[in-house]
Design a protein around this motif. Structure first.
Motif, PDB file in Angstrom:
ATOM      1  N   TYR A   1      27.697   8.913 -45.438  1.00  0.00           N
ATOM      2  CA  TYR A   1      29.061   8.412 -44.623  1.00  0.00           C
ATOM      3  C   TYR A   1      29.004   9.134 -43.374  1.00  0.00           C
ATOM      4  O   TYR A   1      29.472  10.386 -43.474  1.00  0.00           O
ATOM      5  N   GLU A   2      28.933   8.532 -42.311  1.00  0.00           N
ATOM      6  CA  GLU A   2      28.850   9.058 -40.773  1.00  0.00           C
ATOM      7  C   GLU A   2      30.277   8.933 -40.270  1.00  0.00           C
ATOM      8  O   GLU A   2      30.554   7.685 -40.196  1.00  0.00           O
ATOM      9  N   LEU A   3      30.920   9.883 -39.938  1.00  0.00           N
ATOM     10  CA  LEU A   3      32.379   9.721 -39.000  1.00  0.00           C
ATOM     11  C   LEU A   3      31.930   9.164 -37.624  1.00  0.00           C
ATOM     12  O   LEU A   3      30.843   9.248 -37.186  1.00  0.00           O
ATOM     13  N   GLY A   4      32.723   8.688 -37.068  1.00  0.00           N
ATOM     14  CA  GLY A   4      32.876   8.422 -35.691  1.00  0.00           C
ATOM     15  C   GLY A   4      32.502   9.148 -34.638  1.00  0.00           C
ATOM     16  O   GLY A   4      31.528   9.113 -33.559  1.00  0.00           O
ATOM     17  N   SER A   5      32.671  10.656 -34.882  1.00  0.00           N
ATOM     18  CA  SER A   5      32.363  11.711 -34.092  1.00  0.00           C
ATOM     19  C   SER A   5      30.784  12.220 -34.236  1.00  0.00           C
ATOM     20  O   SER A   5      30.302  12.925 -33.503  1.00  0.00           O
ATOM     21  N   GLY A   6      29.936  11.573 -35.493  1.00  0.00           N
ATOM     22  CA  GLY A   6      28.691  11.715 -35.746  1.00  0.00           C
ATOM     23  C   GLY A   6      28.552  12.691 -36.576  1.00  0.00           C
ATOM     24  O   GLY A   6      27.136  12.769 -37.266  1.00  0.00           O
ATOM     25  N   LEU A   7      29.426  13.288 -37.123  1.00  0.00           N
ATOM     26  CA  LEU A   7      29.395  14.063 -38.556  1.00  0.00           C
ATOM     27  C   LEU A   7      29.212  13.196 -39.768  1.00  0.00           C
ATOM     28  O   LEU A   7      30.073  12.398 -39.906  1.00  0.00           O
ATOM     29  N   GLY A   8      28.188  13.488 -40.467  1.00  0.00           N
ATOM     30  CA  GLY A   8      28.036  12.730 -41.804  1.00  0.00           C
ATOM     31  C   GLY A   8      27.724  13.615 -42.896  1.00  0.00           C
ATOM     32  O   GLY A   8      27.631  14.875 -42.887  1.00  0.00           O
TER      33      GLY A   8
ATOM     34  N   ILE B   1      24.668  17.624 -45.050  1.00  0.00           N
ATOM     35  CA  ILE B   1      25.584  17.512 -43.835  1.00  0.00           C
ATOM     36  C   ILE B   1      24.612  17.263 -42.627  1.00  0.00           C
ATOM     37  O   ILE B   1      23.710  18.097 -42.296  1.00  0.00           O
ATOM     38  N   GLY B   2      25.204  16.547 -41.753  1.00  0.00           N
ATOM     39  CA  GLY B   2      24.449  16.396 -40.694  1.00  0.00           C
ATOM     40  C   GLY B   2      25.409  15.889 -39.371  1.00  0.00           C
ATOM     41  O   GLY B   2      26.456  15.742 -39.452  1.00  0.00           O
ATOM     42  N   TYR B   3      24.823  15.940 -38.196  1.00  0.00           N
ATOM     43  CA  TYR B   3      25.409  15.592 -36.928  1.00  0.00           C
ATOM     44  C   TYR B   3      24.516  14.907 -36.250  1.00  0.00           C
ATOM     45  O   TYR B   3      23.070  15.157 -35.798  1.00  0.00           O
ATOM     46  N   HIS B   4      25.192  13.441 -35.873  1.00  0.00           N
ATOM     47  CA  HIS B   4      24.081  12.570 -34.935  1.00  0.00           C
ATOM     48  C   HIS B   4      24.491  12.423 -33.629  1.00  0.00           C
ATOM     49  O   HIS B   4      25.820  12.109 -33.491  1.00  0.00           O
ATOM     50  N   PHE B   5      23.702  12.788 -32.763  1.00  0.00           N
ATOM     51  CA  PHE B   5      24.225  12.764 -31.079  1.00  0.00           C
ATOM     52  C   PHE B   5      23.715  11.378 -30.653  1.00  0.00           C
ATOM     53  O   PHE B   5      22.400  10.990 -30.523  1.00  0.00           O
ATOM     54  N   GLU B   6      24.577  10.357 -30.250  1.00  0.00           N
ATOM     55  CA  GLU B   6      24.244   9.231 -29.690  1.00  0.00           C
ATOM     56  C   GLU B   6      23.860   9.482 -28.311  1.00  0.00           C
ATOM     57  O   GLU B   6      24.357  10.399 -27.645  1.00  0.00           O
ATOM     58  N   GLY B   7      23.025   8.351 -27.897  1.00  0.00           N
ATOM     59  CA  GLY B   7      22.474   8.497 -26.403  1.00  0.00           C
ATOM     60  C   GLY B   7      21.382   7.815 -26.186  1.00  0.00           C
ATOM     61  O   GLY B   7      20.790   7.334 -27.155  1.00  0.00           O
ATOM     62  N   ASP B   8      20.639   7.880 -24.989  1.00  0.00           N
ATOM     63  CA  ASP B   8      19.647   7.389 -24.649  1.00  0.00           C
ATOM     64  C   ASP B   8      18.409   7.832 -25.568  1.00  0.00           C
ATOM     65  O   ASP B   8      17.541   7.304 -25.871  1.00  0.00           O
ATOM     66  N   VAL B   9      18.380   9.098 -26.050  1.00  0.00           N
ATOM     67  CA  VAL B   9      17.483   9.716 -26.971  1.00  0.00           C
ATOM     68  C   VAL B   9      18.325  10.576 -27.884  1.00  0.00           C
ATOM     69  O   VAL B   9      18.679  11.482 -27.846  1.00  0.00           O
ATOM     70  N   PRO B  10      18.633   9.603 -29.230  1.00  0.00           N
ATOM     71  CA  PRO B  10      19.275  10.170 -29.944  1.00  0.00           C
ATOM     72  C   PRO B  10      18.792  11.399 -30.718  1.00  0.00           C
ATOM     73  O   PRO B  10      17.458  11.629 -30.992  1.00  0.00           O
ATOM     74  N   VAL B  11      19.651  12.486 -31.047  1.00  0.00           N
ATOM     75  CA  VAL B  11      19.247  13.545 -31.600  1.00  0.00           C
ATOM     76  C   VAL B  11      19.924  13.747 -32.948  1.00  0.00           C
ATOM     77  O   VAL B  11      21.351  13.620 -32.863  1.00  0.00           O
ATOM     78  N   ALA B  12      19.359  14.327 -33.804  1.00  0.00           N
ATOM     79  CA  ALA B  12      20.179  14.519 -35.308  1.00  0.00           C
ATOM     80  C   ALA B  12      19.707  16.172 -35.799  1.00  0.00           C
ATOM     81  O   ALA B  12      18.836  16.267 -35.779  1.00  0.00           O
ATOM     82  N   LEU B  13      20.804  16.477 -36.215  1.00  0.00           N
ATOM     83  CA  LEU B  13      20.786  17.638 -36.996  1.00  0.00           C
ATOM     84  C   LEU B  13      21.134  17.651 -38.428  1.00  0.00           C
ATOM     85  O   LEU B  13      22.156  17.159 -38.527  1.00  0.00           O
ATOM     86  N   ARG B  14      20.358  18.158 -39.425  1.00  0.00           N
ATOM     87  CA  ARG B  14      20.671  17.753 -40.760  1.00  0.00           C
ATOM     88  C   ARG B  14      20.481  19.171 -41.790  1.00  0.00           C
ATOM     89  O   ARG B  14      19.554  19.626 -41.430  1.00  0.00           O
TER      90      ARG B  14
ATOM     91  N   GLU C   1      20.280  -2.445 -32.277  1.00  0.00           N
ATOM     92  CA  GLU C   1      21.362  -1.790 -32.306  1.00  0.00           C
ATOM     93  C   GLU C   1      21.783  -0.941 -33.423  1.00  0.00           C
ATOM     94  O   GLU C   1      22.586  -0.055 -33.289  1.00  0.00           O
ATOM     95  N   HIS C   2      21.407  -1.329 -34.625  1.00  0.00           N
ATOM     96  CA  HIS C   2      21.604  -0.423 -35.871  1.00  0.00           C
ATOM     97  C   HIS C   2      20.367   0.432 -36.464  1.00  0.00           C
ATOM     98  O   HIS C   2      20.648   0.785 -37.597  1.00  0.00           O
ATOM     99  N   PHE C   3      19.170   0.176 -35.718  1.00  0.00           N
ATOM    100  CA  PHE C   3      18.066   1.019 -36.031  1.00  0.00           C
ATOM    101  C   PHE C   3      17.566   1.905 -35.394  1.00  0.00           C
ATOM    102  O   PHE C   3      17.439   1.669 -34.185  1.00  0.00           O
ATOM    103  N   GLU C   4      17.059   2.915 -35.824  1.00  0.00           N
ATOM    104  CA  GLU C   4      16.531   3.948 -35.088  1.00  0.00           C
ATOM    105  C   GLU C   4      15.214   4.813 -35.850  1.00  0.00           C
ATOM    106  O   GLU C   4      15.345   4.933 -36.807  1.00  0.00           O
ATOM    107  N   LEU C   5      14.228   4.870 -34.929  1.00  0.00           N
ATOM    108  CA  LEU C   5      13.011   5.618 -35.362  1.00  0.00           C
ATOM    109  C   LEU C   5      12.963   7.128 -34.733  1.00  0.00           C
ATOM    110  O   LEU C   5      13.154   7.172 -33.419  1.00  0.00           O
ATOM    111  N   SER C   6      12.457   8.005 -35.584  1.00  0.00           N
ATOM    112  CA  SER C   6      12.728   9.144 -34.762  1.00  0.00           C
ATOM    113  C   SER C   6      11.628   9.979 -35.538  1.00  0.00           C
ATOM    114  O   SER C   6      10.966   9.895 -36.653  1.00  0.00           O
TER     115      SER C   6
END
Length: 639
Positions: free
Chosen positions: A456-463, A512-525, A579-584
């Motif tokens: 469950y990911e919050l609007g801030s990107g914290l999940g 626990i993770g943090y997802h950074f939105e942007g042109d190049v999405p970055v996630a830390l988990r 819009e809702h899918f990402e490959l990394s």
């Protein structure tokens, strides 16, 4: 002044040209470049206008400039003929007073241009044209429109110049070619709005400017950029939308109007009984006294008469099934105000009256005024100003983004991650790895890993989420030192053994993770939990018996339970392809801390050659701390 002097004076002004734009996008960088180029344009015009004012009463045209404009012909020996009028002008007689008045406005335009006041200069050139149309006034008006970035109007003015005026003999290629080049360049900065599906007779307004009725008789040209399109017809709900128009492209707008579900009536009159045009929300509705049906809510009303006669914007609140009376007093409005908000489509209010969304242009009385611009997600901006008589103010207001506004808050969402990767384990550790010294051959542990995570990911990107995974890894250790204990002997037989180790286990835990939105999405988990599985060890060996002979043992297999606490920090970098899918791609470290470390079962018996039966001693098959690195791919979907 007689006609010849007027003609020569008008011909003594060299029109100007703005160099082509470097980009079509309606951005601040383009605007800054346009203003810089417009300054150069102004300098060229003024340089030659100064030459014109320095001439005697019957001046000759100045020498051709080196700027990129068509060269004028050599100075004639007799007064030059008057510039060719428009076809409509040929059938109309102009009095000396009209010609003198046209010249007066033309000179005013030059004086304003000297102050780099492009908008007021444009107004004077247009007034001069309306009194006595000449090619030079048309040409300079077109140049001012381009300098003001009103590209759609500039195209039309240049087309008017080409269509309605004759080119003097010997200048066809230069002047006409120059004007044609302007049209060609400007069309790349102008787009078209195609409105369809509206009610016949509906009024079309684009960025505060009336563009006629539906269906339009000619293409609706607009400068490239963002515009607010409004379509209105009495008895219907108004349609409004914001569109982006690219240079040289057409943006389509389907303006399907719906009949008013609830309405009231508005009656507008002028207190002294004058007959003036009534504009409601920027659309001309008729003349005073006027009465019509409008949708329930607030509307903006303006009266407009000849010259400067009119009223400032007034608010009219229309109530359901009632008639609202609005009486306004017309006056001379000696100032003009244009408000250009950023973001485009922001709501503009003048002196407390909401005048619409996006660009607004109107006449104002002299004195103090308050302009307020607001838009969802931005801080409201208020500007106090004082307008002087004859002032034409262009007010650009850029709103500052409100980072705390709800519109920028991304709603929480459920996220599902599916990962697969390669597992690289440098060493399984334990007693087996410790016994592997010189001469021992040990392969790098390889395998695969896969996992599924729901969070469950919050609007801030914290999940926060749950994860479930599987790990498989294999490693072989050849020629390590080993021992075989034959039954009935106190001394073990020494030799070498080969172990084929295979770990298969399930992982489950929390992350626990943090997802950074942007042109190049970055996630830390970071995940943590338990690994529960089984270690399989298939062992063979070669040993010296008690009598000095050799024996090769047959393969034996041991299965032992393995339980570890794990931590798996992960870094992902990817791209969003929907819009809702990402490959990394990701890199993950799997850190295992032993809870139940697997050990060889010392009760397993095997043949020991001439020594009879023997067993292997108990040894740890895995270490108490193991590190694995798992690069791989991740698929993410949010809902």
């Amino acid at each position: 002044m007689h006609d010849g002097a007027l003609s020569v004076a008008l011909r003594s002004v060299i029109s100007v040209r703005v160099p082509p734009m470097l980009t079509v996008a309606n951005t601040r960088r383009t605007h800054a470049l346009e203003r810089s180029l417009a300054g150069c344009l102004c300098a060229l015009v003024l340089a030659f206008a100064g030459v014109a004012r320095a001439q005697p009463a019957e001046p000759q045209p100045p020498a051709p400039p080196t700027a990129p404009v068509p060269a004028e012909p050599p100075p004639p020996t007799a007064p030059a003929p008057a510039p060719a009028p428009a076809p409509a002008a040929e059938a109309k007689e102009y009095t000396p007073e009209q010609r003198q008045e046209a010249l007066g406005h033309f000179k005013k335009g030059l004086a304003l241009l000297e102050e780099r006041a492009f908008a007021p200069a444009l107004a004077e050139f247009i007034i001069s044209r309306s009194i006595f149309p000449t090619a030079i006034a048309t040409r300079n008006a077109a140049a001012m429109l381009r300098a003001l970035q009103r590209y759609d109007e500039a195209v039309e003015m240049f087309e008017t110049l080409l269509r309605e005026f004759n080119v003097p003999p010997g200048e066809e290629e230069g002047q006409r070619g120059w004007a044609q080049k302007q049209v060609s360049e400007l069309r790349g900065l102008v787009g078209t709005v195609d409105v369809f599906g509206a009610e016949p007779g509906a009024a079309i307004v684009v960025s505060g400017e009336a563009k006629g009725e539906y269906p339009p008789v000619q293409p609706i040209r607009v400068p490239a950029g963002t515009h607010v399109v409004r379509v209105f017809k009495e008895g219907f709900e108004p349609y409004e939308t914001r569109i982006d128009v690219a240079g040289g492209q057409t943006a389509s707008v389907q303006a399907k109007l719906r009949k008013l579900a609830d309405s009231g009536r508005l009656r507008v009159s002028e207190r002294s009984g004058k007959s003036l045009e009534v504009l409601v929300d920027g659309v001309t509705m008729g003349k005073t006294p006027w009465e019509g049906v409008l949708g329930v809510g607030d509307h903006m009303v303006v009266l407009r008469g000849e010259g400067k006669l009119g009223t400032q914007p007034a608010a009219a609140a229309v109530k359901s099934q009632q008639t609202t009376q609005l009486a306004l007093s017309a006056e001379d409005l000696d100032a003009t105000l244009r408000v250009d908000p950023t973001p485009p489509g922001a709501s503009v209010a003048v002196d407390g009256v909401t005048v619409g969304n996006g660009v607004w242009l109107g006449r104002m009385r002299v004195g103090k005024h308050t302009v307020e611009v607001r838009s969802d997600g931005f801080l409201t901006a208020t500007k106090e100003m004082t307008l002087a008589r004859g002032q034409r103010e262009n007010l650009a207001i850029e709103l500052e983004r409100d980072e705390d506004a709800p519109v920028w808050r991304v709603p929480p969402k459920w996220v599902v991650d599916v990962s697969a990767g390669l597992a690289v384990v440098p060493s399984f550790g334990g007693d087996i790895a410790a016994a592997c010294e010189s001469g021992c051959q040990r392969s790098i542990g390889l395998g695969a890993t896969g996992s599924v995570s729901a969070s469950y990911e919050l609007g801030s990107g914290l999940g926060f989420g749950l994860e479930l995974g599987y790990l498989f890894a294999w490693q072989e250790v050849r020629g390590r030192k080993a021992a075989l204990l034959p039954h009935g002997f106190a001394t073990p037989n020494s030799g070498e053994a080969t172990d084929a180790l295979r770990l298969s286990a399930f992982l489950g835990g929390l992350n626990i993770g943090y997802h950074f939105e942007g042109d190049v999405p970055v996630a830390l988990r970071l995940g943590a939990g338990a690994l529960v599985g089984q270690l399989r060890d298939e062992r063979v060996g070669a040993f010296l018996t008690q009598d000095g002979s050799g024996v090769a043992t047959y393969p034996v297999v041991d299965f032992q339970r393995a339980t570890y606490f794990y931590v798996d920090p992960q870094v992902r970098v990817g791209f969003r392809f929907e819009e809702h899918f990402e490959l990394s791609a990701f890199v993950q470290a799997l850190l295992l801390v032993g809870i139940e470390v697997p050990k060889w079962d010392s009760s397993i018996e095997l043949a020991a050659g001439s020594d009879g039966i023997g067993t292997y001693p108990q040894e740890s098959l895995l270490g108490s701390f193991i590190v694995a690195v798992t690069p791989g791919l991740n698929f993410r979907g949010d809902f």
